[in-house]
Design an enzyme around this catalytic site. Structure first.
Site, short mmCIF file in Angstrom:
data_model
loop_
_atom_site.label_atom_id
_atom_site.label_comp_id
_atom_site.label_asym_id
_atom_site.label_seq_id
_atom_site.Cartn_x
_atom_site.Cartn_y
_atom_site.Cartn_z
N LYS A 13 -21.06 66.37 9.45
CA LYS A 13 -20.15 66.86 10.51
C LYS A 13 -20.89 67.85 11.42
CE LYS A 13 -16.95 68.65 7.86
NZ LYS A 13 -17.45 68.44 6.49
N ARG A 88 -8.37 71.65 7.03
CA ARG A 88 -8.79 71.12 5.73
C ARG A 88 -7.59 70.87 4.81
NH1 ARG A 88 -14.38 73.39 5.69
NH2 ARG A 88 -15.49 72.63 3.85
N ARG A 127 -31.84 67.30 -1.43
CA ARG A 127 -32.05 68.34 -0.41
C ARG A 127 -32.26 69.71 -1.06
NH1 ARG A 127 -27.31 69.14 3.61
NH2 ARG A 127 -26.81 70.95 2.34
N ARG A 139 -27.69 78.07 0.60
CA ARG A 139 -26.36 78.65 0.73
C ARG A 139 -25.80 78.89 -0.66
NH1 ARG A 139 -22.90 74.95 4.81
NH2 ARG A 139 -21.41 75.14 3.12
N ARG A 150 -16.34 71.25 -4.48
CA ARG A 150 -15.96 71.13 -3.06
C ARG A 150 -15.51 69.72 -2.74
NH1 ARG A 150 -21.08 73.06 -0.13
NH2 ARG A 150 -19.87 72.96 1.78
P1 AMP Z 1 -18.15 74.44 5.21
O1 AMP Z 1 -19.34 75.13 5.74
O2 AMP Z 1 -17.27 73.86 6.23
O3 AMP Z 1 -18.49 73.45 4.13
O4 AMP Z 1 -17.25 75.56 4.51
C1 AMP Z 1 -17.76 76.39 3.48
C2 AMP Z 1 -16.61 77.01 2.71
O5 AMP Z 1 -15.83 77.82 3.59
C3 AMP Z 1 -15.64 76.04 2.11
O6 AMP Z 1 -16.08 75.53 0.87
C4 AMP Z 1 -14.39 76.90 1.97
O7 AMP Z 1 -14.50 77.77 0.90
C5 AMP Z 1 -14.45 77.72 3.24
N1 AMP Z 1 -13.77 77.07 4.36
C6 AMP Z 1 -14.31 76.60 5.50
N2 AMP Z 1 -13.38 76.08 6.29
C7 AMP Z 1 -12.21 76.20 5.63
C8 AMP Z 1 -10.89 75.81 5.93
N3 AMP Z 1 -10.57 75.18 7.07
N4 AMP Z 1 -9.93 76.08 5.02
C9 AMP Z 1 -10.20 76.70 3.88
N5 AMP Z 1 -11.44 77.08 3.52
C10 AMP Z 1 -12.44 76.83 4.40
#
Ligand code: AMP
Length: 262
Positions: A13, A88, A127, A139, A150
């Site tokens: 994404k 999400r 990776r 991360r 996740r």
């Molecule tokens: P991402 O970088 O999008 O994979 O997000 C990393 C982490 O941030 C996720 O695993 C969640 O813990 C939190 N997070 C990001 N976006 C959201 C969202 N829209 N709703 C809830 N948690 C989020």
């Protein structure tokens, strides 16, 4: 242009969002990036989100909805945005629908990157190994164990969004397992097809009243003409030509006989 990119963690994404930013001059709104920035800055939101993120779970809806509500009102979002990692959950999607409606804004599309979870997990493991070997920083949630959590959160809470957007006729799906450039090309094609399918904007009405074309008036007839026409057409059906001739001959014969008698 306002878009949503849907897909599990590791589906690409972020990469595709960056390309959309370059191509369309819009901004990328990644709730993950915003939350990480909040964690790094130690803000109240960051302090609340830190442990949740490290466990690979979802931050509460009201926290991310408030972040997005605030962000889309900023000047750089006027030209449009691509949402990456938001919404999400179904309540987040409903909140976004409301936020947009309140502002008179519409989504141009929701693009789902469809991926095979098994292959995705392998990709991430590779990776992580490569990055660790290079001595690069990972991360906190970028390890296969957290990733499994996740993915589970995605399946349970985010995957139902495809139905939400399919029901609104906004969902478009591309094969996220294809090479990066092929995914970009597929997204481009979807967006151009959607733009073509959009009904053309109505032209604003001009101040000048359009001149009405008058129906052509039939040529005026003399009163006798019109009377005889009316009589003929309404009361007497036109006599066929042959019958007329016969009648004419009969008249002439009678005239001849009368003249002889005299
Ligand atoms: P991402 O970088 O999008 O994979 O997000 C990393 C982490 O941030 C996720 O695993 C969640 O813990 C939190 N997070 C990001 N976006 C959201 C969202 N829209 N709703 C809830 N948690 C989020």
């Amino acid at each position: 242009m306002r878009l949503i990119l849907l897909g599990p963690p590791g589906a690409g994404k972020g990469t595709q969002a960056q390309r959309l930013v370059q191509k369309h001059g819009i901004v990328q709104l990644s709730t993950g990036d915003m939350l990480r920035a909040a964690v790094a800055a130690g803000t109240p939101v960051g302090l609340r989100a830190k442990s949740i993120m490290e466990a690979g779970q979802l931050v509460p809806d009201e926290v991310v909805v408030a972040i997005i509500a605030d962000r889309i009102d900023q000047e750089d979002c006027k030209r449009g945005f691509v949402l990456d990692g938001f919404p999400r959950t179904v309540p987040q999607a409903q909140a976004l629908d409301r936020l947009l409606a309140e502002r008179g804004l519409k989504l141009d599309g929701v693009i789902e990157l469809k991926v095979d979870e098994g292959i995705l997990l392998k990709r991430i493991e590779t990776r992580v190994k490569e990055m660790t070997a290079r001595g690069e920083k990972l991360r906190a949630d970028d390890n296969p164990e957290v990733l499994k959590g996740r993915l589970a959160a995605y399946r349970a809470q985010t995957a139902p969004l495809t139905q939400h957007y399919a029901g609104l006729d906004q969902l478009k799906t591309v094969d996220g397992m294809a090479p990066i450039d092929a995914v970009t090309a597929a997204i481009d094609r979807l967006l151009s097809a959607a733009a073509k399918a959009k009904p053309a904007r109505r032209k604003p009405k001009s101040a000048k009243k359009p001149t009405k074309k008058r129906a052509k008036k039939p040529a005026r007839r003399s009163s006798r003409q019109s009377r005889s026409k009316t009589r003929k057409s309404v009361h007497k059906p036109a006599r066929p030509a042959r019958a007329k001739n016969r009648a004419g001959k009969r008249k002439a014969g009678r005239r001849r006989r009368l003249t002889k008698a005299r």
